[in-house]
Write a protein that holds these residues in place. Structure first.
Motif, mmCIF file in Angstrom:
data_model
loop_
_atom_site.group_PDB
_atom_site.id
_atom_site.type_symbol
_atom_site.label_atom_id
_atom_site.label_comp_id
_atom_site.label_asym_id
_atom_site.label_seq_id
_atom_site.Cartn_x
_atom_site.Cartn_y
_atom_site.Cartn_z
ATOM 1 N N ASP A 130 -35.796 -8.289 9.614
ATOM 2 C CA ASP A 130 -36.264 -9.678 9.672
ATOM 3 C C ASP A 130 -36.043 -10.299 11.042
ATOM 4 O O ASP A 130 -36.909 -11.002 11.572
ATOM 5 C CB ASP A 130 -35.574 -10.527 8.606
ATOM 6 C CG ASP A 130 -36.050 -10.225 7.189
ATOM 7 O OD1 ASP A 130 -37.153 -9.653 7.027
ATOM 8 O OD2 ASP A 130 -35.315 -10.580 6.238
ATOM 9 N N GLN A 131 -34.883 -10.044 11.628
ATOM 10 C CA GLN A 131 -34.569 -10.676 12.910
ATOM 11 C C GLN A 131 -35.375 -10.080 14.065
ATOM 12 O O GLN A 131 -35.842 -10.812 14.939
ATOM 13 C CB GLN A 131 -33.065 -10.606 13.181
ATOM 14 C CG GLN A 131 -32.294 -11.519 12.217
ATOM 15 C CD GLN A 131 -30.811 -11.535 12.473
ATOM 16 O OE1 GLN A 131 -30.376 -11.685 13.607
ATOM 17 N NE2 GLN A 131 -30.020 -11.387 11.415
ATOM 18 N N ILE A 132 -35.587 -8.770 14.054
ATOM 19 C CA ILE A 132 -36.422 -8.164 15.106
ATOM 20 C C ILE A 132 -37.864 -8.615 14.937
ATOM 21 O O ILE A 132 -38.535 -8.961 15.919
ATOM 22 C CB ILE A 132 -36.299 -6.623 15.111
ATOM 23 C CG1 ILE A 132 -34.882 -6.213 15.510
ATOM 24 C CG2 ILE A 132 -37.336 -5.999 16.054
ATOM 25 C CD1 ILE A 132 -34.609 -4.726 15.425
ATOM 26 N N ARG A 133 -38.350 -8.637 13.705
ATOM 27 C CA ARG A 133 -39.723 -9.107 13.452
ATOM 28 C C ARG A 133 -39.896 -10.547 13.929
ATOM 29 O O ARG A 133 -40.891 -10.883 14.573
ATOM 30 C CB ARG A 133 -40.062 -9.000 11.963
ATOM 31 C CG ARG A 133 -41.508 -9.430 11.666
ATOM 32 C CD ARG A 133 -41.799 -9.404 10.205
ATOM 33 N NE ARG A 133 -40.894 -10.356 9.557
ATOM 34 C CZ ARG A 133 -40.872 -10.603 8.264
ATOM 35 N NH1 ARG A 133 -41.664 -9.943 7.466
ATOM 36 N NH2 ARG A 133 -40.056 -11.491 7.761
ATOM 37 N N SER A 134 -38.909 -11.398 13.660
ATOM 38 C CA SER A 134 -38.970 -12.793 14.115
ATOM 39 C C SER A 134 -39.009 -12.879 15.636
ATOM 40 O O SER A 134 -39.748 -13.690 16.196
ATOM 41 C CB SER A 134 -37.776 -13.585 13.590
ATOM 42 O OG SER A 134 -37.858 -13.734 12.203
ATOM 43 N N MET A 135 -38.211 -12.038 16.312
ATOM 44 C CA MET A 135 -38.217 -12.031 17.778
ATOM 45 C C MET A 135 -39.588 -11.647 18.321
ATOM 46 O O MET A 135 -40.036 -12.183 19.332
ATOM 47 C CB MET A 135 -37.162 -11.059 18.315
ATOM 48 C CG MET A 135 -35.748 -11.525 18.147
ATOM 49 S SD MET A 135 -34.619 -10.286 18.835
ATOM 50 C CE MET A 135 -33.271 -10.419 17.705
ATOM 51 N N ILE A 136 -40.254 -10.719 17.647
ATOM 52 C CA ILE A 136 -41.585 -10.285 18.072
ATOM 53 C C ILE A 136 -42.594 -11.401 17.817
ATOM 54 O O ILE A 136 -43.372 -11.769 18.699
ATOM 55 C CB ILE A 136 -41.997 -8.989 17.351
ATOM 56 C CG1 ILE A 136 -41.099 -7.830 17.807
ATOM 57 C CG2 ILE A 136 -43.468 -8.671 17.600
ATOM 58 C CD1 ILE A 136 -41.225 -6.573 16.970
ATOM 59 N N LEU A 137 -42.571 -11.967 16.624
ATOM 60 C CA LEU A 137 -43.546 -12.998 16.265
ATOM 61 C C LEU A 137 -43.348 -14.286 17.052
ATOM 62 O O LEU A 137 -44.306 -15.019 17.302
ATOM 63 C CB LEU A 137 -43.493 -13.271 14.766
ATOM 64 C CG LEU A 137 -43.910 -12.101 13.876
ATOM 65 C CD1 LEU A 137 -43.732 -12.445 12.403
ATOM 66 C CD2 LEU A 137 -45.344 -11.683 14.160
#
Length: 122
Positions: A38-45
């Motif tokens: 979730d946190q890596i995906r949020s950083m990407i988005l």
């Protein structure tokens, strides 16, 4: 080496890889691998990580976060399966180039349109 050298904060980039700012909470109902995902995906988005940005290896990430390597591997496998990151054998793991425009929908849609028209005209 002086004492001030030992107390210097660690850099954000080590050997070409980003040291990610991920906070894991054991009290969270989500598993550790889901929290990492979730946190890596949020950083990407959110545009904090952009297309082709390097990511730490699963070994580096597991050491940074104090989790098992398997936990990091499972989080990365899910990010790969959903198209957020990709691996280059013998090179490393990187943010997928297609996701670089996720934080700006208008820029993304114009990029996709120009890419689609270029591929159909060839």
């Amino acid at each position: 080496m002086t004492i001030s050298d030992l107390q210097r904060p660690s850099p954000m980039v080590r050997s070409g890889h980003v040291q990610l700012s991920i906070i894991l909470r054991e009290t969270d109902k989500a598993t550790l691998q889901t929290q990492i995902f979730d946190q890596i995906r949020s950083m990407i988005l959110n545009g904090q990580l952009r297309g082709d940005d390097p990511l730490p290896t699963t070994r580096e990430l597991s050491v940074q976060l104090g989790v098992s390597r398997n936990t990091a591997v499972l989080a990365y496998e899910r990010l790969i399966a959903e198209g957020y990151i990709r691996t280059k054998p013998y090179v490393g793991t990187f943010v997928s180039p297609e996701t670089f425009c996720s934080s700006s929908i208008s820029a993304c849609s114009s990029f996709e349109l120009s890419s689609m028209s270029a591929s159909t005209s060839s």
